[in-house]
Structure formats: structure tokens, C-alpha cells
Write an enzyme that holds these catalytic residues in place. Structure first.
Site, mmCIF file in Angstrom:
data_model
loop_
_atom_site.group_PDB
_atom_site.id
_atom_site.type_symbol
_atom_site.label_atom_id
_atom_site.label_comp_id
_atom_site.label_asym_id
_atom_site.label_seq_id
_atom_site.Cartn_x
_atom_site.Cartn_y
_atom_site.Cartn_z
ATOM 1 N N GLU A 41 25.390 -36.549 36.661
ATOM 2 C CA GLU A 41 24.747 -36.455 37.980
ATOM 3 C C GLU A 41 23.423 -35.714 37.787
ATOM 4 O OE1 GLU A 41 27.123 -34.334 40.912
ATOM 5 O OE2 GLU A 41 25.272 -33.518 41.729
ATOM 6 N N ARG A 45 16.474 -31.593 42.130
ATOM 7 C CA ARG A 45 15.998 -30.227 42.372
ATOM 8 C C ARG A 45 14.733 -29.934 41.594
ATOM 9 N NH1 ARG A 45 21.633 -26.907 41.713
ATOM 10 N NH2 ARG A 45 22.917 -28.516 42.664
ATOM 11 N N THR A 69 22.383 -33.620 44.920
ATOM 12 C CA THR A 69 21.522 -32.862 45.843
ATOM 13 C C THR A 69 20.770 -33.820 46.788
ATOM 14 O OG1 THR A 69 21.216 -31.334 43.986
ATOM 15 C CG2 THR A 69 20.124 -30.758 46.021
ATOM 16 N N LYS A 129 33.142 -34.803 47.732
ATOM 17 C CA LYS A 129 32.897 -33.645 46.878
ATOM 18 C C LYS A 129 33.342 -32.390 47.628
ATOM 19 C CE LYS A 129 28.759 -31.744 45.849
ATOM 20 N NZ LYS A 129 27.556 -31.435 45.079
HETATM 21 O O1 LIG Z 1 23.738 -30.489 44.804
HETATM 22 C C1 LIG Z 1 24.645 -31.255 44.510
HETATM 23 O O2 LIG Z 1 24.735 -32.415 44.926
HETATM 24 C C2 LIG Z 1 25.674 -30.752 43.616
HETATM 25 O O3 LIG Z 1 26.364 -31.550 42.982
HETATM 26 C C3 LIG Z 1 25.877 -29.298 43.516
HETATM 27 C C4 LIG Z 1 26.386 -28.904 42.165
HETATM 28 O O4 LIG Z 1 27.574 -29.557 41.902
HETATM 29 C C5 LIG Z 1 26.583 -27.442 42.048
HETATM 30 O O5 LIG Z 1 25.399 -26.789 42.338
HETATM 31 C C6 LIG Z 1 27.078 -27.050 40.689
HETATM 32 O O6 LIG Z 1 27.370 -25.721 40.711
HETATM 33 P P1 LIG Z 1 27.657 -24.868 39.398
HETATM 34 O O7 LIG Z 1 28.449 -25.739 38.447
HETATM 35 O O8 LIG Z 1 28.425 -23.699 39.887
HETATM 36 O O9 LIG Z 1 26.321 -24.542 38.826
#
Ligand SMILES: O=C(O)C(=O)C[C@H](O)[C@H](O)COP(=O)(O)O
Length: 218
Positions: A41, A45, A69, A129
Site C-alpha cells: 500500500e 503522504r 491515505t 480497515k
Molecule cells: O493512511 C492509511 O490509509 C493507512 O493505511 C494508515 C496506516 O496503515 C498507518 O498509518 C500505519 O500505522 P503504523 O504501522 O503504526 O505506522
């Protein structure tokens, strides 16, 4: 509309790629793929994110590549135009879900509360999700939700790591786990692709092991 789970073909990991330029994204993608990862994915960002998606699609075509995101209708359209094979969002609103559905791509919209889950189900979505998974109650919350939302399968992300992913994957209502732990920022900055491959290998092994355990229990 194809479901994300059918595109994943049993793949249990959905690692995130956050890259500043396309060749960096391709290097991360190749390192992950060498470790057995089959889907990634790319999070929208960075200003290069859409170009990163296109570059991975053309240079690592066997890797299933989606966009994360997604926060607006334009994000959804742009991600599809860049070659995304699925869309993931951190949040869900009726307008965002409509825009994502309009792309006809596989989706995993982000939800954290029962009301958001009910809204997504009303729009025909049952692969969601769970974000931010750890802060929203983690494994215990997913267990509590399983009896209520019996048709929903979750992709927990946010706080999922090597040391807790097996607990999430052992749950029958989890079809895949996502997160950034396979490509930590320091390894990317050091261009330590071998270490990313190693983390991917370890994660794939643990993921498969947790599913074997689940079947033994079931
Ligand atoms: O923005 C999105 O669509 C995402 O998928 C968010 C991410 O899954 C998380 O930001 C991962 O978080 P960490 O693994 O804790 O760094």
C-alpha cells in the site's frame, strides 16, 4: 467490484510504502517482494506518491499495488489513474465512500467505531480497515465486534508490528494486517534494502505460522 481479499489470494501482509521519489519506492517494493510480500500500500503522504505507484506498477508488475491515505474524491480518482489496484483510507464518510466506490476498485475503507462499521455495511462494504487498530482496542475490540458484525473482515493497521501481528492474524475476522514496520524510516534512509527483505521474510513466516495456529484451534 472485486474484493481486496480475492486480490490478495491468501497474502496476509499489506505493508506500507512511504517514499519521497519513485526509484526509492521501487527499491522498497523489490526488497519487500524478495522477502515474500505479495501486496503493498503506497500512502499518499508525499508529493511523489502517485508517481511511486506508477513506477512500482511498471517495474514490479507482479506485486499487487494499492494506494493508502485516500482522504478525498480526487485522491481516489488520482490513485486509480496512477495504476492503483485497490484503495485504502484511514477514515470513512458517506461522500468518501461514494467516491471510492465510483472507482470500482477493491476497497478497504478505514473505520474505528461500530457506527462507522454500520455505515460502511449500509453501502455494501464488508472488508474494512480497522484503524488505528492498537489505540482503538486492538485484538480485544476485534473479538468483541466479531459477534455483532459477523460478515465483516478487518485489516487492522496502526500499531501493528512484528511482535503483535500474529495475535491479530489469529482472529477469524482478520484477513490481512497492514503497517509500516517492514520499512522503518531509518532503514529506508540508509538504503538498507537487505534489512527490509529480512524483516519481510520474518513477517511472512510469522504470518503463515499464525494462520496454521488458527486452523489448529478452529
Ligand atoms: O493512511 C492509511 O490509509 C493507512 O493505511 C494508515 C496506516 O496503515 C498507518 O498509518 C500505519 O500505522 P503504523 O504501522 O503504526 O505506522
Amino acid at each position: 467490484m472485486t474484493s481486496l481479499s480475492s486480490l490478495l489470494k491468501g497474502g496476509l501482509l499489506l505493508p506500507i510504502i512511504q517514499a519521497e521519489q519513485p526509484q526509492q519506492a521501487v527499491a522498497i517494493a523489490k526488497a519487500m517482494q524478495q522477502g515474500g510480500v505479495t501486496a503493498v500500500e503506497v500512502v499518499l503522504r508525499t508529493s511523489a506518491a502517485l508517481d511511486c505507484i506508477s513506477a512500482i506498477r511498471s517495474e514490479v508488475p507482479e506485486l499487487l499495488t494499492g494506494a493508502g491515505t485516500i482522504l478525498s474524491a480526487a485522491d481516489a480518482r488520482n490513485a486509480k489513474a496512477a495504476g492503483s489496484q485497490f484503495l485504502v483510507s484511514p477514515a470513512s464518510t458517506p461522500d468518501l465512500l461514494k467516491a471510492m466506490l465510483a472507482t470500482e476498485l477493491a476497497l478497504a475503507p478505514g473505520v474505528a467505531t461500530p457506527s462507522e462499521m454500520a455505515m460502511a455495511i449500509e453501502m455494501g462494504l464488508t472488508e474494512l480497515k480497522f484503524f488505528p487498530a492498537h489505540l482503538s482496542g486492538g485484538v480485544e475490540m476485534l473479538k468483541a465486534l466479531s459477534g455483532i458484525f459477523q460478515k465483516v473482515k478487518f485489516c487492522p493497521t496502526g500499531g501493528v508490528q512484528l511482535n503483535n501481528m500474529a495475535q491479530f492474524l489469529a482472529l477469524p475476522n482478520v484477513f490481512v494486517v497492514g503497517g509500516s514496520w517492514i520499512s522503518p524510516k531509518d532503514l529506508v534512509q540508509q538504503q538498507n534494502w537487505a534489512a527490509i527483505t529480512e524483516l519481510a521474510l520474518l513477517s511472512v513466516q510469522q504470518a503463515e505460522q499464525s494462520r496454521i495456529q488458527q486452523h489448529k484451534v478452529a
